[in-house]
Write a protein that holds these residues in place. Sequence first.
Motif, PDB file in Angstrom:
ATOM      1  N   ALA A   1       0.825  -1.205   0.000  1.00  0.00           N
ATOM      2  CA  ALA A   1       0.000   0.000   0.000  1.00  0.00           C
ATOM      3  C   ALA A   1       0.855   1.249   0.000  1.00  0.00           C
ATOM      4  O   ALA A   1       0.520   2.262  -0.616  1.00  0.00           O
ATOM      5  CB  ALA A   1      -0.917  -0.014   1.211  1.00  0.00           C
TER       6      ALA A   1
ATOM      7  N   PHE B   1     -10.167   1.556  -4.628  1.00  0.00           N
ATOM      8  CA  PHE B   1      -9.859   0.119  -4.765  1.00  0.00           C
ATOM      9  C   PHE B   1     -11.068  -0.743  -4.397  1.00  0.00           C
ATOM     10  O   PHE B   1     -11.983  -0.287  -3.705  1.00  0.00           O
ATOM     11  CB  PHE B   1      -8.694  -0.266  -3.844  1.00  0.00           C
ATOM     12  CG  PHE B   1      -7.387   0.345  -4.234  1.00  0.00           C
ATOM     13  CD1 PHE B   1      -6.627  -0.208  -5.265  1.00  0.00           C
ATOM     14  CD2 PHE B   1      -6.900   1.472  -3.584  1.00  0.00           C
ATOM     15  CE1 PHE B   1      -5.411   0.359  -5.622  1.00  0.00           C
ATOM     16  CE2 PHE B   1      -5.688   2.044  -3.939  1.00  0.00           C
ATOM     17  CZ  PHE B   1      -4.940   1.491  -4.960  1.00  0.00           C
TER      18      PHE B   1
ATOM     19  N   CYS C   1      -7.487  -4.052  -3.585  1.00  0.00           N
ATOM     20  CA  CYS C   1      -6.638  -3.802  -2.413  1.00  0.00           C
ATOM     21  C   CYS C   1      -6.741  -5.022  -1.506  1.00  0.00           C
ATOM     22  O   CYS C   1      -7.814  -5.319  -0.971  1.00  0.00           O
ATOM     23  CB  CYS C   1      -7.103  -2.558  -1.675  1.00  0.00           C
ATOM     24  SG  CYS C   1      -6.177  -2.283  -0.156  1.00  0.00           S
TER      25      CYS C   1
ATOM     26  N   ALA D   1      -9.750   1.544   1.648  1.00  0.00           N
ATOM     27  CA  ALA D   1      -9.492   0.999   0.314  1.00  0.00           C
ATOM     28  C   ALA D   1     -10.510   1.539  -0.692  1.00  0.00           C
ATOM     29  O   ALA D   1     -10.146   1.969  -1.794  1.00  0.00           O
ATOM     30  CB  ALA D   1      -9.546  -0.531   0.363  1.00  0.00           C
TER      31      ALA D   1
END
Lengths: 400, 280
Positions: free
Chosen positions: B15, B95, B25, B90
Amino acid sequence: MSQCDVSERPASESVAERRYVVAPHLMLEAHDDAHAVVVNTATGARAKVSITAFRMLSRFDVPRTVSDVFGRSDEGRAASRVRALVEHGLLWDAEAKRAAAKPRRRPSPFRFCNAPSYSASGAVADVVVLGVPYDLGGSDNGRDGPLAIRQKSLDYTYMVDFDTRQPAGWFDAGAGVRILEGVRIADADDIPWIHGEPQHVVFERVVETLDELLPPHGVPLVLAGDASVSHAVAACCAGRHPLSVVHFAAEGAAAEREGEAVTVRDVARAMIHVAGVHSVVTAGLREASGYALPPGISEVGATRLRAGDPGDLVAELPSAEHVLLSIDMSVVDVSTPPSGKGMSLREVSDAIHTIGGRHRIVGVVVSGLDPSLPMGHVAAIGACNLALQALHVATLRRVA
Amino acid sequence: MDGGAHPTLFGWGSASTAGCGGGFCVIGVPADHGNGVSRGAARGPASVRRAARLLPVPRGAGIDAGDVPGCRAADPETVLSRLAEATCKAVEGGFRPLIIGGDHSITFAPVSVLQRRRDIGVVWFDAHTDFSPWAEGQGHSHKQVLRRIETLPGVKRVLQIGYRGLTAGDERHLGDKATVVTSEAARHLTSAELLALMPDDLDWYVSIDIDAIDPFHAPGTSAPVPDGMEPSTVREFLAVIVDGRRVVGADVVEVNPRLDVDDITSAIAARLLWTIADGL
């Protein structure tokens, strides 16, 4: 549990004069300042006694008279309490000739599917579960198998409908039907076996215990250490009805009996000599044994079962109405991913249903599970499933 | 997030090295607080990431955010709340969460986050329906997680695939929102029939309990049920779903390396995640 009241009762001269000793197999299970719980390990019976009574009991660890223990002055008062202990079977008359009860069953930490204990409901049960963790008929570690099957079977909890008071059975999601509804199951614990005992003594105990426990139309589910135990179960079932045995196993019969004890390799040859057994079919072999088989014994390989249909198996059975199912879990292919050499659980289950559709299944033995092996937990849940499917088929036929 | 000691899933960047937006993610959840049967699912994220090293890089892009921190010393509700936070982060970064469990109770967190943003459907691959009774105030576990998810207002459809075995009751009917496809029925389910059960006006979350797969293929799980689906069948279903519907998140749960044989279950789980990532 019985509550043992040892309040004073009229003294008896004969009580005071005789010698007494603590009953055999008695064990202290729990105690506090006021009470003690003693258990008879031979029968499983428990009794709660006052701590005073327990102290009195413990003074008869070797045969003694009441006056030996309490002296002449307290003899009369103590005699009545001693007699109460005698009446409850906690204290024995050392002079009386009586055979000590040998432990016939040993408590198991779990009951199959958490069904009721035999002592609570066994007399009216349709299925009686008995563990026989004997594994000296082979070289594998099967003695932990019955315990593992019982423990894993707790995933399938036995429940009784609150309103109808009938067992609810289970819903078989694959088949879309309810199974074992109304079928009463009771778990009768384990048969103990003592290392060093000859096999025939253990097997005689199995036969005697099953004879004693099984209601007239009851179906035994025997959770065995290894497949040799099927010999004892066949002897019990054949004593009730002439029968055939279908023995699911990965390997076929040995060339001949190997010795005085029945083994997993020659159990088929041994069972054909049991009075009342008409035929023995060994099913699911990965390879044919290659030996000439005596009359009454036949073999059906896994490949033939898979290629044809389970009807091939039934064709090997004479028209005998009754069948004992002996399932050695070695018959199931537990390789990952499946190699296709043995039978799948579904194939064994299908074969059981086919047999049950044409014959009356009067007993089920599940053996040969070593939970310590890789895949042991999967094999255990598979054994539970096969056992329940076999019982479903057995009890359907019986009810019909 | 934790996880520096593990390889990232599919070799994706961590990340800290990723920019914003696009793709998946990965979030590991090393927790098995919700599994009353057996410990071990907490080791799933590390084992699945290791197994994924043998796979090629999928076509879909992604990053690996590591594991939810402090699971070992957290209460179950704390684990859920930290996973919900990670999911929010996320999603806000553009994501889609791709979660490696952990036990199945954790799925409640990402679904509860995603259903607040838009109406969704949930595909639930599992040998069990996870629909045990639950009441407010009762502990959260993997046995009733789908029942709770089904009550979330933004969850409009539930498709359960893989139910089988012997159960106390007939669990094929779980309410108006839900459709149950038993393991037996799934063997005959066509791609068109599968998509017909998944309205295309919804976003979809895909949750895969590894015990949906037959235990003789995937033994490393705590509550195996015989007669499950072939791994290839589940992969085919996943390929159809990611191709035919908008998948906003997914997870694989209940991989238990402690009960596994030669890490075969972790390998299957990694391959399922790869199928999802490769199809988008």
